[in-house]
Design a protein around this motif. Structure first.
Motif, PDB file in Angstrom:
ATOM      1  N   LEU A  21      44.490  53.162  38.316  1.00  0.00           N
ATOM      2  CA  LEU A  21      43.742  54.310  37.816  1.00  0.00           C
ATOM      3  C   LEU A  21      42.254  54.206  38.113  1.00  0.00           C
ATOM      4  O   LEU A  21      41.579  55.218  38.255  1.00  0.00           O
ATOM      5  CB  LEU A  21      43.944  54.447  36.299  1.00  0.00           C
ATOM      6  N   LEU A  22      41.754  52.972  38.182  1.00  0.00           N
ATOM      7  CA  LEU A  22      40.329  52.779  38.450  1.00  0.00           C
ATOM      8  C   LEU A  22      40.181  51.512  39.276  1.00  0.00           C
ATOM      9  O   LEU A  22      40.671  50.447  38.886  1.00  0.00           O
ATOM     10  CB  LEU A  22      39.540  52.650  37.144  1.00  0.00           C
ATOM     11  N   THR A  23      39.535  51.623  40.426  1.00  0.00           N
ATOM     12  CA  THR A  23      39.359  50.483  41.306  1.00  0.00           C
ATOM     13  C   THR A  23      37.986  49.875  41.118  1.00  0.00           C
ATOM     14  O   THR A  23      37.068  50.499  40.584  1.00  0.00           O
ATOM     15  CB  THR A  23      39.529  50.895  42.775  1.00  0.00           C
ATOM     16  N   SER A  24      37.849  48.640  41.575  1.00  0.00           N
ATOM     17  CA  SER A  24      36.569  47.956  41.508  1.00  0.00           C
ATOM     18  C   SER A  24      35.527  48.714  42.316  1.00  0.00           C
ATOM     19  O   SER A  24      35.832  49.352  43.325  1.00  0.00           O
ATOM     20  CB  SER A  24      36.717  46.529  42.057  1.00  0.00           C
ATOM     21  N   SER A  25      34.285  48.653  41.851  1.00  0.00           N
ATOM     22  CA  SER A  25      33.197  49.318  42.578  1.00  0.00           C
ATOM     23  C   SER A  25      32.811  48.563  43.840  1.00  0.00           C
ATOM     24  O   SER A  25      32.017  49.057  44.639  1.00  0.00           O
ATOM     25  CB  SER A  25      31.976  49.466  41.664  1.00  0.00           C
ATOM     26  N   GLU A  26      33.364  47.369  44.030  1.00  0.00           N
ATOM     27  CA  GLU A  26      33.085  46.611  45.240  1.00  0.00           C
ATOM     28  C   GLU A  26      34.020  47.048  46.360  1.00  0.00           C
ATOM     29  O   GLU A  26      35.096  47.597  46.119  1.00  0.00           O
ATOM     30  CB  GLU A  26      33.235  45.113  44.963  1.00  0.00           C
ATOM     31  N   ALA A  27      33.613  46.795  47.583  1.00  0.00           N
ATOM     32  CA  ALA A  27      34.413  47.224  48.742  1.00  0.00           C
ATOM     33  C   ALA A  27      35.800  46.603  48.711  1.00  0.00           C
ATOM     34  O   ALA A  27      36.798  47.249  49.038  1.00  0.00           O
ATOM     35  CB  ALA A  27      33.677  46.853  50.027  1.00  0.00           C
TER      36      ALA A  27
END
Length: 371
Positions: free
Chosen positions: A332-338
Motif C-alpha cells: 500500500l505504501l512503498t519506501s521513499s527511497e529508490a
C-alpha cells in the motif's frame, strides 16, 4: 530509520491527556503499574493539552523556544482540545476505504496539508472486538544473541537483527497468524553496527530489547505505547532501570518512540510512521489503535491526519525511507527511497479471531434473554 541517518530520524507522540497534567512521577507507577488495568484509561475530554504551557510548567518542562516547535505544540493543543471526535461514519472525499476484516480496516488519505500533497495509509484496530498487534511482527527473536550487558535500562537484551525487506516481514506475520494476518508496517527506530533496535520493545510479556540508546539519545523525549488486551494508552517513558521502569512489571506489550514535536525535521515532508490511540465509545478507556504510514508528510501533517480519526494521543515511530505498509499481501505504501529499505523490525496487525459456534450460541442466548 536508515543506517546512514542519525538515530530517531523522526519525532514522537503526545502524552497522557487530562484537564490538568500531573507531574511525570504521577504518570509512572513502578511495581504497581497496571495492577487493575486502570492505568490504561485516558479521560476523553480536556481543556488543557498535556503539551500546553500549564502542563509544561507543572512538569518543569521549558516552553518551546523556536517557531517550528511552537507551531507543532499548537497543532497538538488543537488536536486535544475539547471532546473526543468519533470515527467517521461516512468517508470524506479525501479518505478512501481500502481493506476491511473483523475488527480492523485500512484507509487511504490523499490531500494537501501545509501546501504539500500527502498520501497516507491509516490502519485502525478495534481492540474491544479482538483485533490485535504483533509487536515482533511474527519474527522469531528467541535466538541466543539477545543478552548484552550494555543494553539500556537494565534489561540485558539488545539483539542483533539483520534488516530484511518488508515483504519478508509480511510473510512471517502471515505464517505465524494465518488468516488473521492483515498488515505489516515498519516499526522501531534502529541503528548501530551490527543492527539493533534503538529503544525498548516488549511483546507478549517478554522484553525483546531494551535498545542501545538509553539516556544518550533523546533523554526525556521518549513515549511508550502500552497495550493490555482490549485497551491501549501512550505514557511518558522514564529514563530509569530495574525495577522502577514499567517494562519490568506486567505490561504485556509496549513499544517506545519519540515525541511528535521533537526536533526531527518537523516541517519536512518525508516518510512518517505514527501510532495513536482513540476512544470510540468515549467511555474513558481507549480501545482503538491507529497506525499511520505516510509517504511525504511533516510531523504536523501526521498529527492532523490521525486527529481526523479521533486520535487522543500519538507517538512517532521510525520513518523516512523506512516507512512502508503491506496489507493482505498488497503493497500500500512503498519506501521513499529508490530501492525499498530493508528494516530489522516490523509490526504485524491482526484481525479479530473467527467467532466460534459456541460464541454465536452464547450471544444469541443473551440477545433472546433481553426480548
Amino acid at each position: 530509520m536508515g543506517l546512514h541517518l542519525p538515530l530517531g530520524f523522526l519525532g514522537l507522540g503526545a502524552a497522557m491527556l487530562g484537564a490538568s497534567a500531573p507531574p511525570p512521577s504521577a504518570l509512572l507507577p513502578s511495581s504497581e503499574f497496571l495492577p487493575d488495568r486502570a492505568a490504561l484509561a485516558l479521560p476523553v475530554k480536556t481543556t488543557t493539552s498535556p503539551v500546553g504551557s500549564v502542563a509544561r510548567a507543572l512538569a518543569g518542562e521549558p516552553a518551546p523556544t523556536d517557531e517550528a516547535e511552537r507551531t507543532c505544540h499548537a497543532q497538538l493543543e488543537r488536536l486535544h482540545d475539547g471532546t473526543n471526535p468519533s470515527w467517521p461514519t461516512q468517508y470524506e472525499p479525501d479518505i478512501e476505504p481500502i481493506h476491511k476484516a473483523a475488527g480492523i480496516d485500512a484507509m487511504r488519505f490523499r490531500g494537501s496539508l501545509a501546501g504539500s500533497a500527502t498520501t497516507a495509509i491509516v490502519d485502525r484496530l478495534d481492540l474491544s472486538r479482538g483485533a490485535r498487534v504483533a509487536l515482533t511482527g511474527g519474527r522469531d527473536l528467541s535466538d541466543d544473541d539477545t543478552r548484552h550487558a550494555s543494553a539500556a535500562y537494565d534489561t540485558g537484551r539488545d539483539p542483533h537483527l539483520p534488516p530484511r525487506p518488508l515483504d519478508r516481514h509480511w510473510e512471517a506475520v502471515s505464517a505465524a497468524f494465518g488468516d488473521r494476518a492483515f498488515a505489516a508496517i515498519n516499526g522501531q527506530f534502529f541503528g548501530a553496527t551490527p543492527v539493533r533496535l534503538a529503544f525498548p520493545l516488549k511483546a507478549d510479556g517478554v522484553i525483546v530489547s531494551g535498545g542501545y540508546a538509553g539516556r544518550d539519545e533523546y533523554d526525556g523525549e521518549k513515549l511508550m505505547l502500552a497495550i493490555d488486551g482490549d485497551r491501549a494508552t501512550i505514557l511518558p517513558f522514564p529514563e530509569v532501570g530495574y525495577p522502577e521502569n514499567p517494562l519490568f512489571p506486567e505490561v504485556p506489550d509496549a513499544i517506545v518512540g519519540l515525541h511528535p514535536c521533537a526536533e526531527k525535521g518537523r516541517d519536512r515532508a518525508v516518510g512518517r510512521t505514527f501510532a495513536g490511540v482513540a476512544d470510540r465509545d468515549a467511555d474513558g478507556h481507549p480501545e482503538t489503535l491507529l497506525f499511520l504510514t505516510a509517504s511525504h508528510a511533516s510531523q504536523r501533517d501526521a498529527i492532523a491526519i490521525l486527529g481526523r480519526f479521533g486520535a487522543l494521543a500519538t507517538v512517532m515511530l521510525d520513518g523516512g525511507g523506512s516507512t512502508q505498509s503491506i496489507a493482505l499481501g498488497r503493497t500500500l505504501l512503498t519506501s521513499s527511497e529508490a530501492t525499498a529499505r530493508p528494516i530489522p523490525h516490523a509490526i504485524g496487525l491482526l484481525s479479530a479471531p473467527p467467532v466460534t459456534r459456541s460464541e454465536e450460541r452464547r450471544v444469541g442466548k443473551e440477545c433472546r434473554s433481553r426480548w
